[in-house]
Design a protein around this motif. Structure first.
Motif, PDB file in Angstrom:
ATOM      1  N   GLU A 420       4.717 -22.040 -37.571  1.00 14.36           N
ATOM      2  CA  GLU A 420       5.328 -22.546 -38.799  1.00 14.36           C
ATOM      3  C   GLU A 420       5.618 -24.040 -38.679  1.00 14.36           C
ATOM      4  O   GLU A 420       5.318 -24.817 -39.582  1.00 14.36           O
ATOM      5  CB  GLU A 420       6.606 -21.765 -39.109  1.00 14.36           C
ATOM      6  CG  GLU A 420       6.310 -20.349 -39.584  1.00 14.36           C
ATOM      7  CD  GLU A 420       7.545 -19.457 -39.678  1.00 14.36           C
ATOM      8  OE1 GLU A 420       7.458 -18.404 -40.333  1.00 14.36           O
ATOM      9  OE2 GLU A 420       8.590 -19.800 -39.068  1.00 14.36           O
ATOM     10  N   LEU A 426      -1.927 -27.506 -36.584  1.00 17.46           N
ATOM     11  CA  LEU A 426      -2.665 -26.419 -35.940  1.00 17.46           C
ATOM     12  C   LEU A 426      -3.805 -25.942 -36.826  1.00 17.46           C
ATOM     13  O   LEU A 426      -4.888 -25.617 -36.346  1.00 17.46           O
ATOM     14  CB  LEU A 426      -1.720 -25.261 -35.603  1.00 17.46           C
ATOM     15  CG  LEU A 426      -0.659 -25.574 -34.550  1.00 17.46           C
ATOM     16  CD1 LEU A 426       0.290 -24.399 -34.385  1.00 17.46           C
ATOM     17  CD2 LEU A 426      -1.288 -25.926 -33.210  1.00 17.46           C
ATOM     18  N   SER A 427      -3.547 -25.899 -38.146  1.00 18.95           N
ATOM     19  CA  SER A 427      -4.609 -25.475 -39.057  1.00 18.95           C
ATOM     20  C   SER A 427      -5.795 -26.421 -38.992  1.00 18.95           C
ATOM     21  O   SER A 427      -6.939 -26.010 -39.109  1.00 18.95           O
ATOM     22  CB  SER A 427      -4.106 -25.464 -40.507  1.00 18.95           C
ATOM     23  OG  SER A 427      -3.092 -24.527 -40.672  1.00 18.95           O
ATOM     24  N   GLU A 428      -5.508 -27.681 -38.827  1.00 18.95           N
ATOM     25  CA  GLU A 428      -6.573 -28.671 -38.884  1.00 18.95           C
ATOM     26  C   GLU A 428      -7.330 -28.815 -37.573  1.00 18.95           C
ATOM     27  O   GLU A 428      -8.478 -29.228 -37.569  1.00 18.95           O
ATOM     28  CB  GLU A 428      -5.973 -30.040 -39.237  1.00 18.95           C
ATOM     29  CG  GLU A 428      -5.466 -30.109 -40.657  1.00 18.95           C
ATOM     30  CD  GLU A 428      -4.335 -31.104 -40.802  1.00 18.95           C
ATOM     31  OE1 GLU A 428      -4.038 -31.838 -39.837  1.00 18.95           O
ATOM     32  OE2 GLU A 428      -3.732 -31.129 -41.882  1.00 18.95           O
ATOM     33  N   ARG A 429      -6.672 -28.517 -36.461  1.00 22.19           N
ATOM     34  CA  ARG A 429      -7.244 -28.934 -35.189  1.00 22.19           C
ATOM     35  C   ARG A 429      -7.505 -27.830 -34.187  1.00 22.19           C
ATOM     36  O   ARG A 429      -8.098 -28.093 -33.138  1.00 22.19           O
ATOM     37  CB  ARG A 429      -6.298 -29.938 -34.530  1.00 22.19           C
ATOM     38  CG  ARG A 429      -6.107 -31.180 -35.351  1.00 22.19           C
ATOM     39  CD  ARG A 429      -5.260 -32.174 -34.603  1.00 22.19           C
ATOM     40  NE  ARG A 429      -5.010 -33.345 -35.420  1.00 22.19           N
ATOM     41  CZ  ARG A 429      -4.028 -34.195 -35.191  1.00 22.19           C
ATOM     42  NH1 ARG A 429      -3.215 -33.994 -34.159  1.00 22.19           N
ATOM     43  NH2 ARG A 429      -3.855 -35.227 -35.990  1.00 22.19           N
ATOM     44  N   SER A 430      -7.029 -26.614 -34.471  1.00 22.35           N
ATOM     45  CA  SER A 430      -7.145 -25.584 -33.437  1.00 22.35           C
ATOM     46  C   SER A 430      -8.512 -24.932 -33.449  1.00 22.35           C
ATOM     47  O   SER A 430      -8.996 -24.507 -34.482  1.00 22.35           O
ATOM     48  CB  SER A 430      -6.091 -24.504 -33.641  1.00 22.35           C
ATOM     49  OG  SER A 430      -4.828 -25.077 -33.641  1.00 22.35           O
ATOM     50  N   PHE A 487      -1.756 -15.665 -39.756  1.00 20.27           N
ATOM     51  CA  PHE A 487      -1.068 -16.659 -40.572  1.00 20.27           C
ATOM     52  C   PHE A 487      -1.882 -17.955 -40.664  1.00 20.27           C
ATOM     53  O   PHE A 487      -2.030 -18.533 -41.739  1.00 20.27           O
ATOM     54  CB  PHE A 487       0.321 -16.906 -39.986  1.00 20.27           C
ATOM     55  CG  PHE A 487       1.174 -17.856 -40.764  1.00 20.27           C
ATOM     56  CD1 PHE A 487       1.399 -17.665 -42.121  1.00 20.27           C
ATOM     57  CD2 PHE A 487       1.757 -18.951 -40.154  1.00 20.27           C
ATOM     58  CE1 PHE A 487       2.186 -18.552 -42.846  1.00 20.27           C
ATOM     59  CE2 PHE A 487       2.553 -19.831 -40.869  1.00 20.27           C
ATOM     60  CZ  PHE A 487       2.756 -19.633 -42.214  1.00 20.27           C
ATOM     61  N   LEU A 488      -2.426 -18.395 -39.540  1.00 22.12           N
ATOM     62  CA  LEU A 488      -3.179 -19.649 -39.547  1.00 22.12           C
ATOM     63  C   LEU A 488      -4.686 -19.465 -39.646  1.00 22.12           C
ATOM     64  O   LEU A 488      -5.403 -20.426 -39.899  1.00 22.12           O
ATOM     65  CB  LEU A 488      -2.879 -20.454 -38.277  1.00 22.12           C
ATOM     66  CG  LEU A 488      -1.482 -21.024 -38.117  1.00 22.12           C
ATOM     67  CD1 LEU A 488      -1.376 -21.742 -36.778  1.00 22.12           C
ATOM     68  CD2 LEU A 488      -1.152 -21.986 -39.246  1.00 22.12           C
ATOM     69  N   GLY A 489      -5.182 -18.262 -39.388  1.00 17.31           N
ATOM     70  CA  GLY A 489      -6.627 -18.069 -39.441  1.00 17.31           C
ATOM     71  C   GLY A 489      -7.360 -18.756 -38.301  1.00 17.31           C
ATOM     72  O   GLY A 489      -8.451 -19.275 -38.484  1.00 17.31           O
ATOM     73  N   ILE A 490      -6.766 -18.762 -37.126  1.00 21.06           N
ATOM     74  CA  ILE A 490      -7.419 -19.352 -35.962  1.00 21.06           C
ATOM     75  C   ILE A 490      -8.073 -18.238 -35.144  1.00 21.06           C
ATOM     76  O   ILE A 490      -7.428 -17.239 -34.838  1.00 21.06           O
ATOM     77  CB  ILE A 490      -6.382 -20.118 -35.107  1.00 21.06           C
ATOM     78  CG1 ILE A 490      -5.858 -21.316 -35.908  1.00 21.06           C
ATOM     79  CG2 ILE A 490      -6.974 -20.555 -33.774  1.00 21.06           C
ATOM     80  CD1 ILE A 490      -4.680 -22.007 -35.281  1.00 21.06           C
ATOM     81  N   ARG A 627      -3.460 -32.308 -47.473  1.00 24.61           N
ATOM     82  CA  ARG A 627      -3.379 -30.880 -47.177  1.00 24.61           C
ATOM     83  C   ARG A 627      -2.054 -30.529 -46.483  1.00 24.61           C
ATOM     84  O   ARG A 627      -1.516 -29.459 -46.683  1.00 24.61           O
ATOM     85  CB  ARG A 627      -4.517 -30.486 -46.230  1.00 24.61           C
ATOM     86  CG  ARG A 627      -5.587 -29.588 -46.733  1.00 24.61           C
ATOM     87  CD  ARG A 627      -6.480 -30.083 -47.773  1.00 24.61           C
ATOM     88  NE  ARG A 627      -7.823 -30.299 -47.313  1.00 24.61           N
ATOM     89  CZ  ARG A 627      -8.439 -31.471 -47.418  1.00 24.61           C
ATOM     90  NH1 ARG A 627      -7.831 -32.501 -47.935  1.00 24.61           N
ATOM     91  NH2 ARG A 627      -9.675 -31.582 -47.019  1.00 24.61           N
TER      92      ARG A 627
END
Lengths: 702, 702
Positions: A420, A426-430, A487-490, A627
């Motif tokens: 969170e 994290l969404s952009e870089r993981s 939650f993040l889709g990683i 974003r």
């Protein structure tokens, strides 16, 4: 595709039966770290003494206990070691909503006769064994988040506490005012009480039937620990009794000191009635005395008696005739600090791309296996990689972030708050998340390779590759991968070395969540010599290095397509007619899956004719800045407005729109609920702007 | 920062007063297209005849009308031209929920006496002028989405129909059963009826007061069109009477044929009572006859009479004494096809990074200015760039996507459905969105440069740069940028050439949304010689090329920080004490803004010491694949579960979890509402998998 990687890197001839769960992608051969690095990881003899250090299990380290803090310090020291540590290591604190028993007034389960005289008292703690060096009698068993209370009623046996179990029981009995005893399995922990309450049940007991975890073994004298890996009669499986994950008071927001918290009364998904876990020793004493009709055969367990429904209550022939079961539960919720310990190895070429490796640190008592088998694997991996970095011999292409999560046992709290807080970054870089929690559940028993063992015990037939090792799906929320994948889709994977299902039907290793999950237990019965620990450390270490070092990410999209096709064909089989009879066509779904497949094939082809690219890093930071200001739940009633800076506002003030509107409203109504909303909007803003700062931040420092 | 760019590239000495709205970023000098390309765009003489082709305005092109289809064909032909077209152009269809009047039974507004005899009938259409070559009498004025009905009641004057207007009126009058006449401005269109209904108002009229749009001018004989740019007395401002944007039946889902649609009764944000716009000629006839007390001075308009509240109803001395106003509204909703026309110029170096340029194509009648001034600018830009591409002289670094959106006038529908359908791909790859809708609102009047004109009429003082041209904020949903900035979080700008506020107080150009917005009107009064069109085409073309060609994206994050600091200081001024008195600290917000500022400064510095990067393109596709399966609203009751493939499921079937659960439930209950949910889950899946296919798709083909 998996085959080549695992064969190539794990010649050390150790066993990894079944149970490696990758999110969904197979792993593909790609460029990797230099051979000598692989070598180092595979053959470093010093792995052995370090794996599962007694240090990690000496004291109980329930979240927020002194033992947990001791482990935090231990990990920080290891990760900050000048010779074998990481580039950076630090702690991050959250203030989270936890539930504890009262240390001074232990929870009690008793059988009381009509004049309230106590006829039987269940054990309050597990029995100590001198052979075990740690003291197991330190953390009371309890059901976290179950409310305090003193229900007293006739006992009934409700099998696993599923909706269908209570439904069936209710056909025969009036459940109003009863206490239900249920067994673990078949239904989430909290569900056993949530499903019960609508029928008027006032309290719930939960125990682990020896059928489900001990292969039927029950004897205290020779069958169970300390004589075997089986759970002793006094062992009690603890757990968090909640259905959602993350800190309950701060959904979608990191639980910092100043963060808005929802009112406790708005919490959902926890037991509405007092609930308590007990050992099978006590469950036996209660269940075998139950009256009423015999329960169905699927409800019968390993006890040498017939499991009856309950009259409700006990048999007329029992000493407990006409008696009630009484629960005295003193649990209470507290806001407590809980820390994540974070560490980073900076990437050399793409420092703004993250491979994340994590495990939780807290346990219910000692937690030698859950989570310390995983923690020791993580420490081992960081020590080996850290030393190479410190010696200047190696640095991964991408950054590796290590997370030792706090308060997982209360609902994956540490990892969820982390996702969170760093949502946009994290969404952009993981690139991927790897979880190793319960690293090992059984010892290695022969000398075949990981690959051979895997394909033998856990395989599937792929249309493209024939028989290959199977990879399970991460569809639940069983450990800290949940927030990353759901939650993040990683892309995530969860690795463990598990046992041969032909040899045991145990739901999980028997000491799970009991006081018997100790170094003594682990070293004698789960992994003597710690060879399975090493197997997992090497496997996880190799997967980690491939993810961090491959020029191309080692993901195979065609495997993903294969899964979608499997899902599709099942859906078409089951739903086509029913949907059609309601004028709903399943065809667009077919088309979508077909398009996915061709796109995946195209990409597979493109990989083979790849040319290098350019200055993407800083441009990506710029491109994704907006974003970072999106919050899909900031304005739930305003369709399509997710941008917390640029949304329109009624307040007519040149400032943050959500805060402006909420404040204006609160100031005019004075209502407490409106002030709460103003606080919520403020917290949303803080988190979004922090997130945007992370987006712009130096990718070199994680 | 803007200064250098605009000075450098717009030596052509044209005027762009005020009104350029960039999302928030200033534009920074960066590497750009070669000079000769810039040159070409600036000096191409053939710009002049093409700008605002009569072709675009010949017939009315309301969404879905034959005129709209004619324009679709026209644009496709232009964009597919072998010599001046784009790399690719195609149409994309949606089936959307629109609202139309009945062509056979026109809406009627009458004054009727107690025995229902008609005393007055408002104009049904605008008056034709022979000087205008197009026939203005073709599209009835109406309030889109206002319900059909036949309310009849005493008239009251409710100013702008704001909540405070009705509140005040209700202090004096009983509004139950009345019809309210309101003027445009101060409140959204739908709001005028939504705010009225709770007071018992049964119908609403809306008109444009000459005070608000005509600088008070009213005369049909010499003051208004065809004698000037002012709206004639018969002109009626049409509009979409809704508060949300996008297709109303398919929120968050692209409106394809098979997409799940919510029940019409669940639509919110539209007028609950019949509503009709009228011209000021008719408003005059009604308002000046109203009885009751005089309305406050702020409610008075340009008519040469006192605006009274209404008795309710008319003056005792009026011919309309004791009469009612009756609305006969025959609007009806229909599902109709609407097309976006899409075109692409493929990027040479980063084809998977998109700069999007768009405008809508539909208008209320002829729409010479709204939207055809923007459409002609877009066609001009594509023609010039397309020719260079076809001649092999130039190709942008990044891909440029052009969108001619359908059904904007009904609530930004075409652009919103586009963002929904391509949600993940656009989220992952879009660099910026540029909107040019109403390109020009006034003619250029002198020969100063765009920069000089801008800084003179619309400037601000920046702590860092001193006096600079001001850039407004896109905080509302006024045109097709809404879904890009608010829903996707893509940096957006809206460009128009607007008028000098010292010379007129018109809310917008006077013919806006009337039948008088024609080629004749535009060429005579808005932009004779089309010099402003050219200014905007050159400005927009240059911004577009900089975004598409700069090695580094021309965004300045420190400007963003400046805005946040401005917002913060306003928030602190207004809220600090009030929050503190509720134990809420604003400090975390300060910290967040401060962190944003330092991150922005750091990035600015990093830009100066930049080194090139690597193979990010395909890795990004892989990395973001899972993100594409996220849907934050798929499972609204399940915190943190957004992944439509990997979410846990109760159905116990190896298939898509949301569909499995919904289907299982529907099959067991048979309820219509459960079947609807199954359909919804199916549509969610289709869109998510299509989105994932786009993510994996060939970036070279848009």
């Amino acid at each position: 595709m998996l085959k080549k990687v695992l064969l190539g890197s794990l010649g050390a001839a150790l066993v990894l039966t079944a149970g490696i769960l990758l999110g969904h992608f197979g792993i593909q051969r790609g460029s990797t770290a230099p051979d000598w690095v692989m070598d180092h990881l595979s053959h470093d003899r010093s792995l052995i003494p370090m794996c599962l250090s007694r240090e990690l299990t000496k004291v109980p380290h329930m979240a927020t206990s002194p033992g947990d803090e001791q482990t935090v310090q231990y990990m920080l020291k290891r990760w900050q070691d000048p010779d074998t540590g990481l580039d950076q290591a630090w702690r991050e604190e959250y203030k989270v909503y936890l539930s504890f028993p009262d240390p001074n007034t232990p929870n009690k389960v008793t059988v009381v006769n009509p004049s309230d005289a106590v006829l039987y008292t269940a054990r309050e703690k597990e029995k100590a064994y001198s052979s075990d060096q740690e003291d197991p009698e330190v953390v009371q068993p309890y059901a976290a988040y179950a409310p305090a209370g003193h229900p007293k009623g006739r006992l009934v046996y409700a099998n696993q506490g599923k909706p269908s179990d209570y439904f069936l029981l209710n056909q025969t009995l009036n459940l109003t005012g009863t206490v239900a005893i249920t067994r673990y399995g078949g239904e989430g922990r909290a569900g056993k009480a949530i499903n019960a309450a609508p029928y008027g049940v006032i309290g719930v007991l939960v125990y682990t039937d020896p059928w489900d975890i001990n292969d039927g073994k029950m004897s205290d004298n020779n069958e169970t620990y300390p004589f075997s890996w089986y759970m002793p009669p006094s062992g009690v499986e603890r757990g968090s009794f909640n259905t959602h994950y993350g800190d309950m008071l701060t959904p979608y927001l990191a639980a910092k000191d100043d963060t808005y918290r929802i009112p406790e009364k708005n919490i959902t998904g926890i037991p509405p009635i007092p609930t308590q876990p007990i050992g099978f020793e006590d469950a036996y004493a209660l269940i075998c005395e139950l009256g009423g009709e015999p329960a169905p055969s699927e409800w019968q367990g390993a006890f040498n008696c017939t499991y009856n429904f309950g009259g409700p209550g006990f048999k007329p022939t029992s000493n407990f005739n006409n008696s009630d079961v009484k629960l005295d539960i003193y649990n209470r919720e507290e806001l407590k600090n809980s820390a994540n310990v974070m560490g980073v190895i900076r990437g050399s070429v793409e420092p703004d791309r993250y491979v994340i490796y994590g495990n939780h640190r807290d346990s219910w008592v000692h937690g030698a296996i859950d989570p310390s088998s995983g923690t020791s694997v993580m420490l081992e991996v960081t020590r080996v990689l850290g030393r190479m970095v410190k010696q200047g011999k190696w640095r991964p292409r991408r950054s590796i972030i290590f997370g030792s999560w706090g308060a997982e046992e209360f609902g994956l709290i540490g990892s969820t708050e982390y996702t969170e807080e760093y949502y946009s970054k994290l969404s952009e870089r993981s690139v991927a998340y790897i979880n190793v929690d319960i690293a090992v559940k059984t010892p290695g028993s022969d000398s075949t390779s990981v690959y051979d063992n895997w394909i033998r015990y856990f395989n599937r037939t792929s249309p493209a590759y024939g028989v290959i090792p199977n990879v399970g799906f991460l569809t639940g929320a069983g450990s800290d991968y949940a927030a990353f994948i759901h939650f993040l889709g990683i892309t995530s994977m969860d690795i463990s070395y598990t046992y041969d299902r032909t040899k045991t039907r145990a739901r999980i290793y028997p000491a799970y969540h009991t006081a018997y999950d100790t170094f003594d237990y682990a070293s004698k019965f789960i992994d003597p010599g710690f060879t399975s620990h090493q197997t997992v450390a090497r496997t996880a270490g190799n997967v980690l290095m491939r993810l961090a070092d491959s020029l191309l990410l080692p993901f195979n999209c065609s495997d993903y397509a294969e899964t979608l096709e499997g899902y599709l064909s099942k859906a078409m089989e089951l739903y086509t007619d029913g949907l059609a009879s309601h004028m709903i066509s399943i065809e667009p779904l077919q088309t979508a899956v077909r398009n996915f497949r061709s796109a995946a094939a195209r990409l597979d082809h493109a990989l083979s004719i790849l040319r290098p690219l350019k200055v993407r890093r800083i441009n990506d930071q710029l491109m994704l800045l907006d974003r970072a200001f999106l919050d899909p739940v900031a304005f739930p009633d305003r369709y399509g407005f997710r941008h917390v800076i640029w949304a329109s506002s009624k307040a007519g003030q040149a400032t943050f729109p959500g805060l402006a509107d909420a404040y204006t409203r609160a100031a005019s109504t004075g209502l407490d609920s409106d002030w709460k909303e103003a606080h919520r909007q403020l917290s949303i803003l803080v988190q979004a702007i922090q997130g945007a700062a992370h987006t712009l931040g130096d990718p070199d420092t994680g």
